[in-house]
Design a protein around this motif. Structure first.
Motif, PDB file in Angstrom:
ATOM      1  N   ARG A   7      53.746  69.174  -5.721  1.00  0.00           N
ATOM      2  CA  ARG A   7      54.852  68.241  -5.484  1.00  0.00           C
ATOM      3  C   ARG A   7      55.309  67.589  -6.777  1.00  0.00           C
ATOM      4  O   ARG A   7      56.504  67.488  -7.059  1.00  0.00           O
ATOM      5  CB  ARG A   7      54.416  67.150  -4.506  1.00  0.00           C
ATOM      6  N   ARG A  36      62.515  66.178  -2.130  1.00  0.00           N
ATOM      7  CA  ARG A  36      61.644  65.873  -0.986  1.00  0.00           C
ATOM      8  C   ARG A  36      61.899  66.779   0.223  1.00  0.00           C
ATOM      9  O   ARG A  36      60.962  67.365   0.746  1.00  0.00           O
ATOM     10  CB  ARG A  36      61.776  64.408  -0.566  1.00  0.00           C
ATOM     11  N   PRO A  37      63.162  66.912   0.676  1.00  0.00           N
ATOM     12  CA  PRO A  37      63.337  67.694   1.903  1.00  0.00           C
ATOM     13  C   PRO A  37      63.211  69.204   1.704  1.00  0.00           C
ATOM     14  O   PRO A  37      62.797  69.892   2.620  1.00  0.00           O
ATOM     15  CB  PRO A  37      64.742  67.330   2.371  1.00  0.00           C
ATOM     16  N   ARG A  88      60.953  69.908   6.981  1.00  0.00           N
ATOM     17  CA  ARG A  88      59.987  70.305   5.955  1.00  0.00           C
ATOM     18  C   ARG A  88      59.144  71.492   6.437  1.00  0.00           C
ATOM     19  O   ARG A  88      58.858  72.415   5.693  1.00  0.00           O
ATOM     20  CB  ARG A  88      59.091  69.120   5.584  1.00  0.00           C
ATOM     21  N   GLU A  89      58.767  71.428   7.755  1.00  0.00           N
ATOM     22  CA  GLU A  89      57.960  72.516   8.305  1.00  0.00           C
ATOM     23  C   GLU A  89      58.742  73.825   8.250  1.00  0.00           C
ATOM     24  O   GLU A  89      58.204  74.876   7.906  1.00  0.00           O
ATOM     25  CB  GLU A  89      57.568  72.199   9.760  1.00  0.00           C
ATOM     26  N   GLU A 132      63.943  65.585   9.196  1.00  0.00           N
ATOM     27  CA  GLU A 132      62.487  65.687   9.046  1.00  0.00           C
ATOM     28  C   GLU A 132      61.798  65.500  10.388  1.00  0.00           C
ATOM     29  O   GLU A 132      60.797  66.139  10.684  1.00  0.00           O
ATOM     30  CB  GLU A 132      61.980  64.636   8.062  1.00  0.00           C
ATOM     31  N   PRO A 136      58.525  71.130  -0.169  1.00  0.00           N
ATOM     32  CA  PRO A 136      57.869  71.957   0.858  1.00  0.00           C
ATOM     33  C   PRO A 136      57.953  73.452   0.571  1.00  0.00           C
ATOM     34  O   PRO A 136      57.011  74.201   0.865  1.00  0.00           O
ATOM     35  CB  PRO A 136      58.608  71.600   2.155  1.00  0.00           C
ATOM     36  N   ALA A 156      61.279  74.638   6.182  1.00  0.00           N
ATOM     37  CA  ALA A 156      61.425  75.078   4.791  1.00  0.00           C
ATOM     38  C   ALA A 156      60.167  75.814   4.354  1.00  0.00           C
ATOM     39  O   ALA A 156      60.222  76.859   3.714  1.00  0.00           O
ATOM     40  CB  ALA A 156      61.697  73.878   3.884  1.00  0.00           C
ATOM     41  N   ARG A 157      59.015  75.259   4.752  1.00  0.00           N
ATOM     42  CA  ARG A 157      57.733  75.858   4.417  1.00  0.00           C
ATOM     43  C   ARG A 157      57.577  77.234   5.082  1.00  0.00           C
ATOM     44  O   ARG A 157      57.269  78.223   4.426  1.00  0.00           O
ATOM     45  CB  ARG A 157      56.622  74.912   4.908  1.00  0.00           C
TER      46      ARG A 157
END
Lengths: 244, 322
Positions: free
Chosen positions: A153, A126-127, A81-82, A76, A131, A84-85
């Motif tokens: 979420r 979460r990870p 996360r960024e 992270e 996202p 994955a997004r």
């Protein structure tokens, strides 16, 4: 008098209900409930302490998920996360409902194979899933506001739970099915695990269908969010304001 | 041979590390909390062995430790822990791309491999994995491998593993402990006769000669008890012994296999409704940094409610027919 003693341990349940209703911190509420029902059942302080201590340490496997945190934390820090997004935003066909329904089906199948710990709230939601779901929700419209982001979420977390619960019971080699078989065997009824597991299939299918429908409705609500800047994507999007 | 016990030691080590970082920052409550928990997890086998040998003292000390955790947990405020700057994370994400997924996917992948093939891994006649809770041992191994891979991919210092893990652990705070505490409560409830009292209560309230009333009472009893205990496994023996066996199977001739499967699944619907099922409903609230403790329950209760009705209908239609 003996009748009263029979009902007295229910005071522990009362402590839990009242504590949760008044939104006290749950940890002391739960420990207090244990002490109260122990005292109500006439146990000594030493016995109650030992009972709590033993029950607690025998369930310490429930803490295993914390071992995922260092790896997830390092990734992270480097933008997992960024990424994955960003990745989901770049995939044109990936809608919120497709993503969540695919995850639901996959989670159910993995659980049916007994692979319950492969995914989970810490391992995958979460990870990765949360996202990705946020990005998929933003793909067809303006950025999510704080409340919508939280809704997406929470819905991702719910999808993981439902996939786990209603797949697990179809697996024969551990968990629920063996508990059921063991219980009946103690009471003189012998059953094959497969007999039990097969009867969990109708519910597993029903769970998939129900939650998939709710996911589609939820995704439509997200796509048809209040913003007037978003062009209507499909006919009927605007009318459907089903709150999930 | 790798055992589940090694995983517990690893957890204890990580928790102690988190305690130490908190101690250096003078966050006393957090430090004490993780330290006590580290001792309980690391010393768990010793406690259970001592109990088996009829030495109650270690278990009593563990119980006192649990009470200490309960006292400390309201003092654990979700403090602001410094996270790396968002723009730096974004830059790293662009640079590293899909390589970031590798270590993350290693966690499920290695767990899967151990679950499927761990039984065949034999080196020099010794099994590599203890068959007891092998999948969970695999999960622990997967986490270690994933951490090494993550450090390698991101070129971070090894100390980042502890620092970032501790950041997430402190984000979770007492929520990390709740599943364990509730499981302990289940043990206490079982040992103090709460279950028997609940099933007596259910039986007092229904007309036992109506099969439908018994089905509804059994199903809703499973839900209610699951909501209270946070766990359908705890509800199943209580309700099936109290209502299912005497009324549905013996009195009305229900099929036990179908009753068992559907009864358990009806309990699972209850798991979707309750904050007592902390590992499913409260831990993700903390993990996803949601504002309200019931946000996950709010997202899933409708699925559970519809499924509950479907389950009761299935039960009534199937158990008397096969």
């Amino acid at each position: 008098m003996t009748a009263l003693l029979h009902w007295l341990p229910l005071l522990g349940v009362l402590v839990v209900v009242v504590g949760f209703a008044l939104r006290f911190n749950p940890v002391p509420v739960v420990v207090l409930a244990g002490i109260v029902s122990g005292l109500a059942a006439g146990k000594s302080i030493g016995d109650i302490l030992a009972l709590i201590g033993n029950s607690f340490v025998s369930e310490r496997a429930l803490l295993l998920f914390v071992l995922t945190l260092p790896a997830i934390g390092v990734l992270e820090r480097a933008g997992l996360r960024e990424h994955a997004r960003n990745w989901i935003s770049a995939l044109r066909g990936m809608t919120l409902s497709r993503l969540l329904i695919a995850y639901l089906g996959l989670r159910q199948i993995l659980s049916m194979l007994g692979l319950t710990n492969v995914a989970g709230q810490a391992q995958t939601v979460r990870p990765l899933l949360a996202p990705m779901a946020e990005a998929a929700a933003e793909q067809r419209g303006k950025p999510l506001d704080e409340r919508e982001r939280n809704d997406v979420r929470a819905f991702s977390a719910a999808t993981d739970n439902i996939g786990l619960f209603f797949g697990e019971d179809v697996f024969i080699a551990l968990g629920a099915v063996l508990l059921i078989q063991g219980f009946y065997s103690q009471h003189g009824i012998e059953l094959e695990p497969l007999q039990i597991a097969l009867w969990a299939l109708p519910t597993a299918i029903a769970a998939f269908v129900i939650h998939a429908i709710r996911t589609v409705l939820f995704a439509r609500r997200m796509a048809g969010r209040s913003g007037t800047t978003v062009p209507a994507l499909r006919s009927g999007d605007g009318e459907n304001s089903e709150r999930c | 041979m790798l055992k589940i016990e090694h995983a517990y030691w690893l957890i204890a080590l990580f928790l102690a590390g988190a305690a130490w970082l908190n101690l250096r920052e003078r966050r006393w409550s957090h430090a004490g909390f993780w330290l006590v928990l580290a001792v309980l997890v690391g010393g768990g086998k010793y406690v259970l062995d001592a109990t088996a040998a009829h030495h109650p003292l270690p278990a009593q000390l563990a119980g006192a430790g649990v009470i200490a955790l309960a006292v400390l947990s309201p003092r654990m405020k979700r403090g602001q822990l410094v996270e790396r700057d968002a723009s730096e994370r974004e830059a790293d994400a662009r640079r590293l791309g899909h390589r970031l997924f590798g270590p993350a996917v290693l966690i499920p992948l290695v767990t899967l491999l151990v679950a499927l093939f761990g039984a065949y891994a034999v080196i020099g006649g010794v099994r590599l994995f203890d068959p007891v809770r092998m999948t969970l041992t695999g999960l622990a191994l997967a986490c270690v491998i994933a951490l090494i891979a993550a450090l390698w991919v991101t070129r971070a210092k090894p100390s980042a593993g502890l620092a970032e893990g501790r950041r997430l652990l402190d984000t979770l705070g007492w929520a990390a402990l709740l599943p364990l505490t509730l499981a302990a409560l289940g043990g206490v409830f079982a040992a103090t006769g709460v279950g028997a009292a609940v099933s007596d209560l259910v039986r007092m309230m229904i007309p036992v000669n109506s099969a439908l009333a018994c089905v509804v009472a059994y199903g809703l009893g499973m839900v209610l008890f699951t909501v209270i205990m946070g766990n359908a496994f705890a509800a199943f023996p209580v309700l099936t012994a109290g209502v299912g066996l005497p009324l549905l199977i013996h009195l009305h001739g229900a099929n036990p296999a179908i009753l068992g499967a559907l009864g358990m699944l009806t309990g699972y619907c209850g798991t979707l409704f309750t904050p007592m099922a902390a590992n499913f409903n409260i831990v993700p609230v903390a993990l996803l940094e949601l504002p309200n403790q019931n946000d996950v329950i709010r997202a899933q209760w409708k699925t559970g409610a519809v499924l509950l009705v479907v389950n009761l209908a299935l039960m009534y239609c199937l158990i008397f027919r096969f």
